[in-house]
Motif scaffolding. Sequence first.
Motif, PDB file in Angstrom:
ATOM      1  N   LEU A 117     -62.878 -13.382  80.852  1.00 49.68           N
ATOM      2  CA  LEU A 117     -62.922 -13.296  79.393  1.00 49.68           C
ATOM      3  C   LEU A 117     -61.753 -14.057  78.770  1.00 49.68           C
ATOM      4  O   LEU A 117     -61.909 -14.727  77.745  1.00 49.68           O
ATOM      5  N   HIS A 118     -60.586 -13.951  79.390  1.00 49.23           N
ATOM      6  CA  HIS A 118     -59.428 -14.680  78.880  1.00 49.23           C
ATOM      7  C   HIS A 118     -59.619 -16.187  79.046  1.00 49.23           C
ATOM      8  O   HIS A 118     -59.233 -16.971  78.167  1.00 49.23           O
ATOM      9  N   ALA A 119     -60.225 -16.589  80.162  1.00 45.72           N
ATOM     10  CA  ALA A 119     -60.488 -18.015  80.361  1.00 45.72           C
ATOM     11  C   ALA A 119     -61.460 -18.536  79.306  1.00 45.72           C
ATOM     12  O   ALA A 119     -61.259 -19.625  78.746  1.00 45.72           O
TER      13      ALA A 119
ATOM     14  N   ARG B 280     -54.844 -20.837  86.585  1.00 44.07           N
ATOM     15  CA  ARG B 280     -53.661 -21.684  86.433  1.00 44.07           C
ATOM     16  C   ARG B 280     -54.064 -23.144  86.247  1.00 44.07           C
ATOM     17  O   ARG B 280     -53.439 -23.871  85.469  1.00 44.07           O
ATOM     18  N   ARG B 281     -55.131 -23.556  86.948  1.00 41.70           N
ATOM     19  CA  ARG B 281     -55.603 -24.925  86.764  1.00 41.70           C
ATOM     20  C   ARG B 281     -56.152 -25.137  85.351  1.00 41.70           C
ATOM     21  O   ARG B 281     -55.979 -26.208  84.757  1.00 41.70           O
ATOM     22  N   LEU B 282     -56.815 -24.104  84.821  1.00 39.85           N
ATOM     23  CA  LEU B 282     -57.311 -24.200  83.450  1.00 39.85           C
ATOM     24  C   LEU B 282     -56.143 -24.355  82.475  1.00 39.85           C
ATOM     25  O   LEU B 282     -56.191 -25.171  81.548  1.00 39.85           O
TER      26      LEU B 282
ATOM     27  N   SER C  69     -54.939 -27.850  82.644  1.00 38.15           N
ATOM     28  CA  SER C  69     -55.873 -28.765  81.976  1.00 38.15           C
ATOM     29  C   SER C  69     -55.660 -28.758  80.474  1.00 38.15           C
ATOM     30  O   SER C  69     -55.714 -29.804  79.816  1.00 38.15           O
ATOM     31  N   ILE C  70     -55.423 -27.571  79.909  1.00 35.62           N
ATOM     32  CA  ILE C  70     -55.185 -27.471  78.468  1.00 35.62           C
ATOM     33  C   ILE C  70     -53.842 -28.086  78.110  1.00 35.62           C
ATOM     34  O   ILE C  70     -53.702 -28.758  77.072  1.00 35.62           O
ATOM     35  N   LEU C  71     -52.839 -27.915  78.974  1.00 31.99           N
ATOM     36  CA  LEU C  71     -51.513 -28.469  78.697  1.00 31.99           C
ATOM     37  C   LEU C  71     -51.549 -29.987  78.590  1.00 31.99           C
ATOM     38  O   LEU C  71     -50.886 -30.568  77.724  1.00 31.99           O
ATOM     39  N   VAL C  72     -52.330 -30.639  79.450  1.00 34.92           N
ATOM     40  CA  VAL C  72     -52.308 -32.103  79.498  1.00 34.92           C
ATOM     41  C   VAL C  72     -53.361 -32.734  78.608  1.00 34.92           C
ATOM     42  O   VAL C  72     -53.359 -33.953  78.401  1.00 34.92           O
TER      43      VAL C  72
END
Length: 295
Positions: free
Chosen positions: A209-211, A250-252, A255-258
Amino acid sequence: MQIDVLGILDVRETGVSIAPTAPKPRQVLALLALHADQVVPVSALIDELWAGRPPRSARTTLQTYVLQLRDLITLALDKQASAAEGPRRSAKDVLVTAPGGYMLISGEDGVSDVREFERLAGQGYRAIDAGDFPGASRLLREALALWSGPAFADVQTGARLEMEAKRLEESRLCALDQRIEADLRLGRHRELLAELTVLTSRYRAHENLHAQFMLALHRSGRRGEALDVYHRLRSTLVRDLGLEPSARLRRLQQSILVAAPETPLAAEAGQPAALPLSSASSGRTTRTASDARCP
């Protein structure tokens, strides 16, 4: 017979309620109704009523509860008797004594909200697998609309009903997760924000849900808030469970950071909109052989 357990217990024969008000007979009816058209062993009913510490009179008392239910069924059948054609059914035809237990017969026209929920949810999952996201969203919404509250909401539950209520709640969360997945695939990220705000507040350790909330925020141009959601989840997992977020979450985050706020992430690229369903209790990803969506 109309059987509703996804909320307040309501069982109707010929349109007349046969649900007793007394707690113990209500428990008996709830377990029989959930397993309608199947034999529920006497031992299971006794365990539900007295949690492994039955009185010496347990079987006799259970028989009394069954008689009380049959009295209510008789009243329901009597109200339709004058208009009915063909052989008249008795209460013993509806609540049957079977070898080793009892069975509630729903009849040819019987309807159960649990079975209807499972049917619609199954169709929704197959629609997702086929890439029919509008159909999946519609079917899963219909399935979820059958819920009016927690299962057995007004029933005093013992060990067995409590276990069944938890199972049903996990099934509901599974359907909810997949409906949100379908809506994300359809680009409805802004429409989902209010709902996901509530859901992530209610299920504070539910990773998927958080993702999904992170994705919806990111696609709405609110990258900073999406990253805040990650950090709040991480704090909850570390504080309450001593766990770090899963590698996929963590990969998500990375992905949002970059990515620029307008850059589409996984779903638009043909990948799942979020992670596989996580357990509501732990937030960690779990899968079963029968259905990878559900914990």
